[in-house]
Scaffold this motif. Structure first.
Motif, mmCIF file in Angstrom:
data_model
loop_
_atom_site.group_PDB
_atom_site.id
_atom_site.type_symbol
_atom_site.label_atom_id
_atom_site.label_comp_id
_atom_site.label_asym_id
_atom_site.label_seq_id
_atom_site.Cartn_x
_atom_site.Cartn_y
_atom_site.Cartn_z
ATOM 1 N N GLU A 16 26.754 34.683 52.530
ATOM 2 C CA GLU A 16 28.449 35.001 52.425
ATOM 3 C C GLU A 16 29.073 34.904 51.273
ATOM 4 O O GLU A 16 29.733 34.488 51.413
ATOM 5 N N CYS A 17 27.990 35.407 50.579
ATOM 6 C CA CYS A 17 28.611 35.886 49.065
ATOM 7 C C CYS A 17 29.391 37.199 48.968
ATOM 8 O O CYS A 17 28.934 37.992 49.777
ATOM 9 N N CYS A 18 30.371 37.108 48.185
ATOM 10 C CA CYS A 18 31.171 38.029 48.630
ATOM 11 C C CYS A 18 31.832 38.378 46.753
ATOM 12 O O CYS A 18 32.069 37.526 46.716
ATOM 13 N N TRP A 19 32.576 39.282 46.089
ATOM 14 C CA TRP A 19 33.970 38.869 45.669
ATOM 15 C C TRP A 19 35.083 39.869 46.001
ATOM 16 O O TRP A 19 35.319 40.911 46.603
ATOM 17 N N GLN A 20 36.109 39.426 46.231
ATOM 18 C CA GLN A 20 37.318 40.113 46.322
ATOM 19 C C GLN A 20 38.606 39.855 45.642
ATOM 20 O O GLN A 20 38.210 38.901 44.976
ATOM 21 N N VAL A 21 39.261 40.716 45.349
ATOM 22 C CA VAL A 21 40.697 40.869 44.426
ATOM 23 C C VAL A 21 41.494 41.038 44.992
ATOM 24 O O VAL A 21 41.741 42.526 45.910
ATOM 25 N N LEU A 22 43.293 41.218 45.055
ATOM 26 C CA LEU A 22 44.290 41.398 45.706
ATOM 27 C C LEU A 22 44.666 42.788 44.686
ATOM 28 O O LEU A 22 44.975 42.118 43.519
ATOM 29 N N GLY A 23 45.438 43.237 45.501
ATOM 30 C CA GLY A 23 45.323 44.903 44.627
ATOM 31 C C GLY A 23 46.983 45.643 45.441
ATOM 32 O O GLY A 23 47.215 44.669 46.397
ATOM 33 N N LYS A 24 47.348 46.403 45.375
ATOM 34 C CA LYS A 24 48.076 47.155 45.888
ATOM 35 C C LYS A 24 47.152 48.658 46.245
ATOM 36 O O LYS A 24 46.698 49.580 45.758
ATOM 37 N N GLY A 25 47.215 48.709 47.322
ATOM 38 C CA GLY A 25 46.927 50.070 48.275
ATOM 39 C C GLY A 25 48.198 51.719 48.131
ATOM 40 O O GLY A 25 48.668 50.686 48.309
ATOM 41 N N GLN A 26 48.063 52.654 47.950
ATOM 42 C CA GLN A 26 48.828 53.224 48.732
ATOM 43 C C GLN A 26 47.957 54.715 49.431
ATOM 44 O O GLN A 26 46.936 55.042 49.311
ATOM 45 N N PHE A 27 48.628 55.214 50.110
ATOM 46 C CA PHE A 27 48.172 56.499 51.128
ATOM 47 C C PHE A 27 49.341 57.025 51.355
ATOM 48 O O PHE A 27 50.596 55.928 52.020
ATOM 49 N N MET A 39 18.879 47.300 48.071
ATOM 50 C CA MET A 39 19.862 47.091 48.478
ATOM 51 C C MET A 39 20.772 47.493 47.521
ATOM 52 O O MET A 39 21.347 48.579 46.995
ATOM 53 N N TYR A 40 21.744 47.768 48.632
ATOM 54 C CA TYR A 40 23.521 48.542 48.169
ATOM 55 C C TYR A 40 24.185 47.444 48.115
ATOM 56 O O TYR A 40 24.420 46.563 48.414
ATOM 57 N N LYS A 41 25.100 48.336 47.268
ATOM 58 C CA LYS A 41 26.536 46.792 47.433
ATOM 59 C C LYS A 41 27.581 47.997 48.238
ATOM 60 O O LYS A 41 28.062 49.595 48.080
ATOM 61 N N LEU A 42 28.495 46.976 48.891
ATOM 62 C CA LEU A 42 29.864 47.916 49.858
ATOM 63 C C LEU A 42 31.109 47.388 49.170
ATOM 64 O O LEU A 42 31.012 46.423 49.070
ATOM 65 N N CYS A 43 31.709 48.156 49.667
ATOM 66 C CA CYS A 43 33.063 48.252 48.127
ATOM 67 C C CYS A 43 34.275 48.155 49.683
ATOM 68 O O CYS A 43 33.747 49.979 49.491
ATOM 69 N N PHE A 44 34.899 47.906 50.566
ATOM 70 C CA PHE A 44 36.448 47.603 51.346
ATOM 71 C C PHE A 44 37.092 47.229 51.207
ATOM 72 O O PHE A 44 37.122 46.541 50.093
ATOM 73 N N TYR A 45 38.375 48.229 51.324
ATOM 74 C CA TYR A 45 39.940 47.426 51.410
ATOM 75 C C TYR A 45 40.129 47.067 52.635
ATOM 76 O O TYR A 45 40.214 48.368 53.329
#
Length: 103
Positions: A33-44, A1-7
């Motif tokens: 359809e299980c996931c965890w999500q949180v709002l944050g700030k990205g910079q680039f 099993m893998y955990k995939l994380c994206f923004y």
């Protein structure tokens, strides 16, 4: 099993999650359809030659983005990453994949 994380920006949050769930990502036992999500700030800062979805070349951008994490079984991880890239609006989406141990 893998955990995939994206923004991802809010405008494409549900679209990208749906693409991953369609591949079979986010299934834990008898739950889908299980996931965890949180709002944050990205910079680039897009470099010359880039084609940013948000921002301007050579200008630092700070944007609201959702961090989403979900699990994907071994046999589907390649398909899930391909679905993420196809559904994501960014030219180069930020994501990471972690191999999980089973205890």
């Amino acid at each position: 099993m893998y955990k995939l994380c994206f923004y991802v920006p809010e405008s494409h949050l549900e679209q990208v999650k749906k693409a991953l769930f369609t591949t079979g990502g986010g299934q834990i036992g008898d739950y889908a359809e299980c996931c965890w999500q949180v709002l944050g700030k990205g910079q680039f800062k897009p470099l010359e030659g880039s084609h940013p979805f948000i921002g301007e070349a050579q200008q630092l951008a700070v944007v609201d983005e959702w961090r989403v994490e979900l699990v994907v079984v071994d046999a589907l991880i390649t398909k899930a990453v391909a679905a993420l890239k196809a559904a994501h609006p960014y030219e180069t989406p930020a994501y990471d994949v972690w191999k999980l141990a089973d205890f």
